[in-house]
Enzyme design. Sequence first.
Site, PDB file in Angstrom:
ATOM      1  N   ARG A  82       0.837  -1.204   0.000  1.00  0.00           N
ATOM      2  CA  ARG A  82       0.000   0.000   0.000  1.00  0.00           C
ATOM      3  C   ARG A  82       0.872   1.253   0.000  1.00  0.00           C
ATOM      4  O   ARG A  82       0.560   2.231  -0.681  1.00  0.00           O
ATOM      5  CB  ARG A  82      -0.947   0.005   1.200  1.00  0.00           C
ATOM      6  CG  ARG A  82      -2.038  -1.054   1.126  1.00  0.00           C
ATOM      7  CD  ARG A  82      -3.032  -0.934   2.267  1.00  0.00           C
ATOM      8  NE  ARG A  82      -3.843   0.274   2.155  1.00  0.00           N
ATOM      9  CZ  ARG A  82      -4.637   0.737   3.127  1.00  0.00           C
ATOM     10  NH1 ARG A  82      -4.703   0.087   4.283  1.00  0.00           N
ATOM     11  NH2 ARG A  82      -5.344   1.822   2.944  1.00  0.00           N
ATOM     12  N   CYS A 101      -1.127   5.772   9.157  1.00  0.00           N
ATOM     13  CA  CYS A 101      -1.500   4.500   8.526  1.00  0.00           C
ATOM     14  C   CYS A 101      -2.644   4.797   7.567  1.00  0.00           C
ATOM     15  O   CYS A 101      -2.617   5.801   6.865  1.00  0.00           O
ATOM     16  CB  CYS A 101      -1.876   3.459   9.586  1.00  0.00           C
ATOM     17  SG  CYS A 101      -3.250   3.962  10.654  1.00  0.00           S
TER      18      CYS A 101
END
Length: 280
Positions: A177, A235
Site C-alpha cells: 500500500r 497508517c
Amino acid sequence: MTVIITAPELARELAGPTPPTLLDLRWQLSAPGAPAFDARAAYEAGHLPGAVFVDLDRELAAPPGPRGRHPLPDIAEFGAAMRRAGVSAGTPVVVYDGGQGWAAARAWWLLRATGHPNVRVLDGGLTAWEGPLSTEVPAPAEGDFEPLPEPAGVLDADSALGLAGSGVLLDARAGERYRGEVEPIDRVGGHIPGALSAPTMENVGPDGRFLPAADLRDRFKALGVSGDAPVGVYCGSGVSAAHEVLALAVAGIPAALYVGSWSEWSDDPSRPVAVGPDPR
C-alpha cells in the site's frame, strides 16, 4: 513507563486488592463488500471477566468524513464514554482486543493523549489469555476520568508533511500500500512524500506479541529513528498507526500520531502523493 502487560501479570493484578479497569476493544477491519465484524457479539460470546466493551467506531472516533475514516472523537463524548465504562483517573486501565492489538493501541493512545496516567495494553490480546472467559456483562460504577480538551501528540496533514522533512515520518501500512501497488480502500495509492515504510506487523512476532524492546530499538534505528529528531506515524485511518506508536513506546521512543492518516490525506487531490519504494 510500562505500556504493555503480559497475560500472567494481568491475571495476578485482577486477583489482587486493586484490580485495573479492564476494557475490551474487539474490532477488525472488514474487507470491502464483506459483512461488518460484529464486535459486540464477539464480546458477548466470551470476554475477560469484568471487562467492559468499548466500541472503537462509535466511542474512539468521530463519524467518517473529510478528516478520515477514524477522526478524533468529540472529546466530551469520549470522556463520557470512558466514565460509563468505569474509567477513573486514579485507577490503572488495561485494554485488549482480539489479538491484533490495533484497536487496543488506539484506546491506549487516546486515553494517554488525553491525560490518563496509567494505561497498558495486554500483549497478544485475547489470544494470549489462558484463564476463563465470561459472558456476564458487568455494570461498572461511573468513573471520574476527565480528558484533556486537546489531546497531546497529534499531527494534522500539514504537520505530518513537515515532519517528513524535518524529522521521521513512518507509514505503518503494509508495504504494497505504501508503494501504491494496491489500494483496497482509499481514493489513490501511495504515500506521503518523505515518509518511510515501516509496517506495524513487523513489530510483533508470530504469536502477535511485541518483539523485545531492544529488537524494536534496532528496527527503528535502522529506519533513521535516532532519538535526535521528532517521530510521527500514520497508517490508513489512525488505528494501526497507534499500534506503531505503542511499539515505539515499548522501545522508549516518543512519537506523535497523524490521526487522519492516508484516508484524510488521499481524499484531497491537491495533496502530493509519492509511489514506489523511494520515500520521495
